[in-house]
Enzyme design. Structure first.
Site, PDB file in Angstrom:
ATOM      1  N   SER A  40      -7.229 -15.382  -3.304  1.00  0.00           N
ATOM      2  CA  SER A  40      -6.580 -16.619  -3.735  1.00  0.00           C
ATOM      3  C   SER A  40      -5.717 -17.114  -2.576  1.00  0.00           C
ATOM      4  CB  SER A  40      -5.741 -16.378  -4.987  1.00  0.00           C
ATOM      5  OG  SER A  40      -4.617 -15.581  -4.702  1.00  0.00           O
ATOM      6  N   HIS A 153      -8.593 -12.293  -9.287  1.00  0.00           N
ATOM      7  CA  HIS A 153      -8.726 -10.871  -8.973  1.00  0.00           C
ATOM      8  C   HIS A 153      -9.447 -10.070 -10.047  1.00  0.00           C
ATOM      9  CE1 HIS A 153      -5.046 -11.222  -6.089  1.00  0.00           C
ATOM     10  NE2 HIS A 153      -6.113 -11.817  -5.629  1.00  0.00           N
ATOM     11  N   GLN A 161      -2.307 -14.310 -12.344  1.00  0.00           N
ATOM     12  CA  GLN A 161      -3.013 -13.366 -11.485  1.00  0.00           C
ATOM     13  C   GLN A 161      -2.445 -11.950 -11.522  1.00  0.00           C
ATOM     14  OE1 GLN A 161      -4.364 -14.775  -7.429  1.00  0.00           O
ATOM     15  NE2 GLN A 161      -2.721 -13.400  -6.803  1.00  0.00           N
ATOM     16  N   GLU A 162      -1.113 -11.830 -11.634  1.00  0.00           N
ATOM     17  CA  GLU A 162      -0.499 -10.503 -11.482  1.00  0.00           C
ATOM     18  C   GLU A 162       0.667 -10.315 -12.445  1.00  0.00           C
ATOM     19  OE1 GLU A 162       0.411 -10.039  -7.262  1.00  0.00           O
ATOM     20  OE2 GLU A 162      -1.408 -11.128  -6.733  1.00  0.00           O
ATOM     21  N   GLU A 203      -6.737  -5.272  -7.445  1.00  0.00           N
ATOM     22  CA  GLU A 203      -5.510  -4.640  -6.966  1.00  0.00           C
ATOM     23  C   GLU A 203      -5.141  -3.403  -7.773  1.00  0.00           C
ATOM     24  OE1 GLU A 203      -2.536  -7.699  -6.416  1.00  0.00           O
ATOM     25  OE2 GLU A 203      -3.627  -8.520  -4.705  1.00  0.00           O
ATOM     26  N   ASP A 240       3.050 -12.896 -10.767  1.00  0.00           N
ATOM     27  CA  ASP A 240       2.526 -13.827  -9.767  1.00  0.00           C
ATOM     28  C   ASP A 240       1.542 -14.724 -10.507  1.00  0.00           C
ATOM     29  OD1 ASP A 240       1.464 -15.330  -7.772  1.00  0.00           O
ATOM     30  OD2 ASP A 240       0.649 -13.662  -6.593  1.00  0.00           O
ATOM     31  N   GLU A 281       6.278 -15.552  -8.967  1.00  0.00           N
ATOM     32  CA  GLU A 281       5.712 -16.036  -7.709  1.00  0.00           C
ATOM     33  C   GLU A 281       4.739 -17.188  -7.973  1.00  0.00           C
ATOM     34  OE1 GLU A 281       4.155 -12.767  -5.416  1.00  0.00           O
ATOM     35  OE2 GLU A 281       2.564 -13.998  -4.568  1.00  0.00           O
ATOM     36  N   ASP A 308       4.510 -18.100  -2.197  1.00  0.00           N
ATOM     37  CA  ASP A 308       3.427 -17.420  -1.471  1.00  0.00           C
ATOM     38  C   ASP A 308       2.518 -18.494  -0.858  1.00  0.00           C
ATOM     39  OD1 ASP A 308       1.184 -16.013  -0.637  1.00  0.00           O
ATOM     40  OD2 ASP A 308       0.577 -15.370  -2.618  1.00  0.00           O
ATOM     41  N   LYS A 333       3.126 -12.049   4.088  1.00  0.00           N
ATOM     42  CA  LYS A 333       1.799 -11.476   4.316  1.00  0.00           C
ATOM     43  C   LYS A 333       1.465 -11.659   5.786  1.00  0.00           C
ATOM     44  CE  LYS A 333      -0.221 -12.578  -0.227  1.00  0.00           C
ATOM     45  NZ  LYS A 333      -0.885 -13.674  -0.981  1.00  0.00           N
ATOM     46  N   HIS A 361       0.780  -6.833   0.336  1.00  0.00           N
ATOM     47  CA  HIS A 361      -0.621  -6.564   0.668  1.00  0.00           C
ATOM     48  C   HIS A 361      -1.458  -7.814   0.391  1.00  0.00           C
ATOM     49  CE1 HIS A 361      -1.784  -5.660  -3.779  1.00  0.00           C
ATOM     50  NE2 HIS A 361      -0.849  -6.586  -3.699  1.00  0.00           N
ATOM     51  N   ARG A 362      -2.769  -7.742   0.618  1.00  0.00           N
ATOM     52  CA  ARG A 362      -3.720  -8.761   0.150  1.00  0.00           C
ATOM     53  C   ARG A 362      -4.633  -8.117  -0.890  1.00  0.00           C
ATOM     54  NH1 ARG A 362      -3.248 -13.714   2.906  1.00  0.00           N
ATOM     55  NH2 ARG A 362      -4.083 -14.372   0.889  1.00  0.00           N
ATOM     56  N   SER A 363      -5.360  -8.948  -1.610  1.00  0.00           N
ATOM     57  CA  SER A 363      -6.276  -8.382  -2.614  1.00  0.00           C
ATOM     58  C   SER A 363      -7.420  -7.617  -1.944  1.00  0.00           C
ATOM     59  CB  SER A 363      -6.797  -9.467  -3.538  1.00  0.00           C
ATOM     60  OG  SER A 363      -7.326 -10.549  -2.813  1.00  0.00           O
ATOM     61  N   LYS A 384       5.111  -5.426  -2.721  1.00  0.00           N
ATOM     62  CA  LYS A 384       4.042  -5.333  -3.720  1.00  0.00           C
ATOM     63  C   LYS A 384       2.779  -4.868  -3.016  1.00  0.00           C
ATOM     64  CE  LYS A 384       2.211 -10.093  -3.965  1.00  0.00           C
ATOM     65  NZ  LYS A 384       1.547 -11.045  -4.861  1.00  0.00           N
TER      66      LYS A 384
HETATM   67  P1  PGA Z   1      -4.670 -12.694  -2.364  1.00  0.00           P
HETATM   68  O1  PGA Z   1      -3.671 -12.571  -3.591  1.00  0.00           O
HETATM   69  O2  PGA Z   1      -4.465 -11.570  -1.451  1.00  0.00           O
HETATM   70  O3  PGA Z   1      -6.018 -12.708  -3.043  1.00  0.00           O
HETATM   71  O4  PGA Z   1      -4.355 -14.030  -1.731  1.00  0.00           O
HETATM   72  C1  PGA Z   1      -2.390 -12.039  -3.468  1.00  0.00           C
HETATM   73  C2  PGA Z   1      -1.335 -12.996  -3.926  1.00  0.00           C
HETATM   74  O5  PGA Z   1      -1.612 -14.137  -4.369  1.00  0.00           O
HETATM   75  O6  PGA Z   1      -0.160 -12.659  -3.841  1.00  0.00           O
HETATM   76 ZN    ZN Z   2       0.630 -14.664  -4.690  1.00  0.00          ZN
END
Ligand code: PGA
Ligand code: ZN
Length: 424
Positions: A40, A153, A161-162, A203, A240, A281, A308, A333, A361-363, A384
């Site tokens: 994403s 994800h 997403q999270e 994740e 998130d 987030e 983000d 990131k 991290h990244r996904s 995270k």
């Molecule tokens: P991504 O997602 O690594 O797929 O971009 C992580 C996030 O949105 O924080």
């Molecule tokens: Zn994010």
């Protein structure tokens, strides 16, 4: 001095190719770094170069980026002192020559930048966190465990997403890791008992087909209590939302309904009243600046609002956000910006403005653990790295255990002080 730079194509945690770089110094030190990859991704991130050759990995190969490291970036920094990180990063940026690192690829540049830092640390006989953070680096972060995965994800119906567990009440990092992991296992049992699937998302969190986003938070609260902890005091929650992913033409599509930004903001205010939420987030989309400002005015004193996709670890976008009073926290990131120096600049800028910062991290991840050292080096106090499961996620938490051990009595677990706006 940097003597030689090599690179290869390896696989990330989703089975996609990524770049690994090796740096050799003239004292014989060799260190390597691997580059993560998002799903994403924000529109304003530095450019990830992929081959586009459909006959290999569906076009996702990174041989061009690997070639750029070997043919261009490496030769440009050979003979430079490895400890001159800013000089090295400036050279890398110059060789690329574009605004968003799109010619040789931010994935090529980042691999070199991180491998040089690791080699320099090793050459100085220092752990990376101490080499980058100096003798006073001693803050162990609160880990944010992403235990329910949705959005891009996972293949379930959850829009957000999270969903995080943040064990803020623990005494030490290792205790926070244990608490989060215990709740993760209880959560699995609760989901199973309620008839939901417990397969994992990208994740490492569960990816159940929950009927609503609130239901996700309810499951977390239940699992925290069932594991013997007190929600809010011991373990808080976070989200998130990754709202850019369900934003289209001024409309947010969440829980099968259309929402304006104002309605969504009201919804978040309700969530923060009803649950012990320390962080949200990307609550709104990456270019929805005016509504982000209204959201920050409504909620910014009560909880952490992280940018983000909004900031993409970019000092220019962050400076703009600070000026406008938008959000109060920076997601960090390394591959969104592409060099270590620019990453550290972004964290500094956030801290000077009274914003918090969360390393991420990244996904799509690898076994590289650089972000664990970075969070201690910067004293950012939040990281995270997914659920406490799957080795590419756990590798970062395990590295933090080693750092905690290395620091011994000097280690300080930041706990709830990591979230100064949290009033729960
Ligand atoms: P991504 O997602 O690594 O797929 O971009 C992580 C996030 O949105 O924080
Ligand atoms: Zn994010």
């Amino acid at each position: 001095l940097i003597e030689a730079v090599g690179a290869r194509e390896i696989l990330d945690s989703r089975g996609n190719p990524t770049v690994e770089v090796e740096v050799l110094l003239d004292d014989g030190i060799v260190q390597r770094a691997a580059v993560p990859s998002g799903a994403s991704t924000g529109a304003f991130e530095a450019y990830e170069l992929r081959d586009g050759d459909k006959s290999r990995y569906g076009g996702k190969g990174v041989l061009k980026a690997v070639g750029a490291v070997i043919d261009e970036l490496g030769p440009a920094i050979e003979g430079v002192e490895a400890s001159e990180q800013r000089i090295v990063d400036e050279i890398l940026i110059e060789v690329d020559g574009t605004e968003n690192k799109s010619r040789v690829g931010a994935n090529a540049i980042l691999g070199v930048s991180l491998a040089v830092a690791k080699a320099a640390a090793d050459s100085a006989d220092l752990p990376l966190f101490r080499y980058l953070g100096g003798p006073n680096a001693h803050i162990l972060p609160v880990p944010l465990f992403n235990v329910i995965n949705g959005g891009e994800h996972a293949d379930n119906g959850i829009d957000m997403q999270e969903f995080f567990l943040a064990p803020i009440g623990a005494e030490t990092f290792s205790e926070s890791l244990r608490w989060g992991t215990e709740v993760y296992h209880v959560l699995k049992g609760e989901l199973k008992a309620a008839g939901f699937a417990t397969g994992l998302g990208d994740e490492g969190g569960f990816a159940p087909d929950l009927p609503s986003n609130r239901e996700g938070l309810d499951f977390l609260v239940k699992a925290i209590e069932k594991a013997g902890f007190t929600p809010g005091r011991d373990i808080a929650l976070g989200l998130d939302v990754a709202a850019t992913e369900f934003f289209d033409n001024g409309v947010y599509r969440l829980d099968q309904k259309d929402w304006t930004a104002a309605e969504l903001t009201e919804y978040y205010v309700g969530l923060v009243n009803d649950y012990p939420i320390v962080t949200i987030e990307d609550a709104l989309a990456e270019d929805d600046w005016d509504n982000w400002k209204a959201l920050t005015d409504a909620l910014g004193t009560k909880t952490q609002l992280v940018g983000d996709d909004l900031f993409v670890t970019n000092p220019t976008r962050l400076a703009d956000g600070i000026k406008r009073g938008v959000a109060n926290s920076l997601l960090v990131k390394v591959n969104q910006i592409g060099t270590l120096s620019e990453t550290l600049d972004a964290v500094d800028m956030a801290h000077r403005a009274g914003y918090t910062a969360m390393l991420s991290h990244r996904s799509g991840e690898t076994e590289d653990t650089t972000i664990a050292d970075l969070v201690v080096a910067t004293g950012a106090g939040q990281i995270k790295s997914g659920a406490p499961a799957r080795s590419e996620r756990v590798a970062k938490y395990n590295q933090l255990l080693r750092i905690e051990e290395e620091l011994g009595d000097a280690a300080t677990f930041i706990g709830r002080a990591a979230f100064p706006r949290f009033q729960g």
